[in-house]
Write a protein that holds these residues in place. Sequence first.
Motif, PDB file in Angstrom:
ATOM      1  N   TYR A  54       0.364  -1.436   0.056  1.00 27.95           N
ATOM      2  CA  TYR A  54      -0.034   0.183   0.042  1.00 27.95           C
ATOM      3  C   TYR A  54       1.186   1.327  -0.234  1.00 27.95           C
ATOM      4  O   TYR A  54       0.763   2.248  -0.507  1.00 27.95           O
ATOM      5  CB  TYR A  54      -1.642   0.329   1.189  1.00 27.95           C
TER       6      TYR A  54
ATOM      7  N   ASN B 121      -7.692   1.997  -3.637  1.00 36.14           N
ATOM      8  CA  ASN B 121      -6.880   2.922  -2.240  1.00 36.14           C
ATOM      9  C   ASN B 121      -7.967   2.077  -1.150  1.00 36.14           C
ATOM     10  O   ASN B 121      -7.406   2.563  -0.265  1.00 36.14           O
ATOM     11  CB  ASN B 121      -7.005   4.263  -3.034  1.00 36.14           C
TER      12      ASN B 121
ATOM     13  N   TYR C 112      -7.978  -1.619  -0.187  1.00 32.28           N
ATOM     14  CA  TYR C 112      -6.614  -1.299   0.969  1.00 32.28           C
ATOM     15  C   TYR C 112      -6.332  -0.599   1.752  1.00 32.28           C
ATOM     16  O   TYR C 112      -5.935  -1.465   3.312  1.00 32.28           O
ATOM     17  CB  TYR C 112      -5.569  -0.719  -0.031  1.00 32.28           C
TER      18      TYR C 112
ATOM     19  N   TYR D 276       2.220   1.878  -3.334  1.00 34.27           N
ATOM     20  CA  TYR D 276       1.313   1.984  -4.596  1.00 34.27           C
ATOM     21  C   TYR D 276       0.817   3.111  -4.700  1.00 34.27           C
ATOM     22  O   TYR D 276       0.654   4.600  -4.904  1.00 34.27           O
ATOM     23  CB  TYR D 276      -0.255   0.574  -4.169  1.00 34.27           C
TER      24      TYR D 276
ATOM     25  N   TYR E   9      -3.650   6.969   2.551  1.00 37.27           N
ATOM     26  CA  TYR E   9      -5.610   6.858   2.233  1.00 37.27           C
ATOM     27  C   TYR E   9      -5.191   8.346   1.524  1.00 37.27           C
ATOM     28  O   TYR E   9      -5.819   8.370   0.206  1.00 37.27           O
ATOM     29  CB  TYR E   9      -6.740   5.530   3.414  1.00 37.27           C
TER      30      TYR E   9
END
Lengths: 114, 286
Positions: free
Chosen positions: B120, B147, B150, B123, B193
């Motif tokens: 994550y 997103n 995850y 990413y 996030y």
Amino acid sequence: MKDLFDEIDQERKELPHLKNIQDEVQKPRYHNFYQKLAFWLFVFLFGVGIVLGNLFPSCSETSNLFSTCTRTEYNLTLTVISWLISFVFCSMIYAVGEIISLLTSINETLKKRK
Amino acid sequence: MMEQNKKEKDWFDSPNIVTYVIIGLLIILILASQSFAIQNRLSFGEIFRSIINHNAIYFITLIYFVLLRFKIGKKYFDYLNVLMAILYLLLSFASVFTIFQSFGLASLLNLALTVVLTLYFIYAFICNTVIGKELKISNTPLNEIKNQQYFSIICVLLALILVVDLIAATDFEGVVISLLEVMYQVLFARYIYLYKEYSDTKAKRRKESLKQEEVVEEKEEPVMEKEEKTNVEEAPKEEKTEKITEVKIEVEETKVEEGKQEEEKEEPKKPRTRKKKEEDKGDEVK
């Protein structure tokens, strides 16, 4: 109050291109015995660091009654510390090799002049 | 309206507040685990082996978040993210070995969590950087998961870890530490996030502005084309008149030239006729 990511976006510096890093690392150089020894010794000590982290695990849970470790985990700190020490040690050997190569090149140039 | 929206924003949607809370939580977590270790009369060796190993990652992330509050951290944000990605890769590597140390549900869940968190992090933070673009990370299966997905996977994993830890906890200190850890990790995932959301909305805005520019260009183009067409339509008329006058002049010139040529042609004929006449006369005399 300004947004944190906006502030970061205004001031951030871009990462270097991978090609530039590769060109810098892959410059053709002659390595003498000491420098080769330093490289392979670091590879060996890197592996030893992983083994050390497994051999001396850290305790993540203890029982109150007998104060014994009930759950162990991989000791990453020990591994990283051993990696750092081996890096410093191997870079010292590499530096000795560099000094020797410089001295030999000076000796050769002096011989040519004579 | 914008100000009202900003005021209505929840605390967990603001990266500023989230980072401040993370810093506070990390300080409490490190201090609490150290004080619990001293309270339990652990020896120096045990503290060094277990507590430092436990707190090292929290200490490094604390430095990361504190640096983000300063100009240096903001300037070298991408560099710090690369270091954090390496650190998380090391952590996932360590959690693989932890399974060999003590195989169990907790260690398996921890491995899953660190692996997902590492992926994550890469990413969200490495994909859009120069290295990410050169390595073409956006073409990898990392982008298959969104997103939100995850974030929810991490939350589920953390909830499971909390349940397992609370069941296994034998003392008050263990409960406190496991609660603090889960809270920190949820907030860390929230931070990732929020950054991904920010970068996605920024990319969308860029695309929209590019589209708008294209639309404006397209709207301007027909007007320009009409103007060009009218110019082109007007031009032939002028050209035609010009051409007509040119042709007229050319015709006149050719006529004049032809007239001259005829005159020239006629002039040499005359002597020939005279000569012929003289020759004829001579023949007659003979």
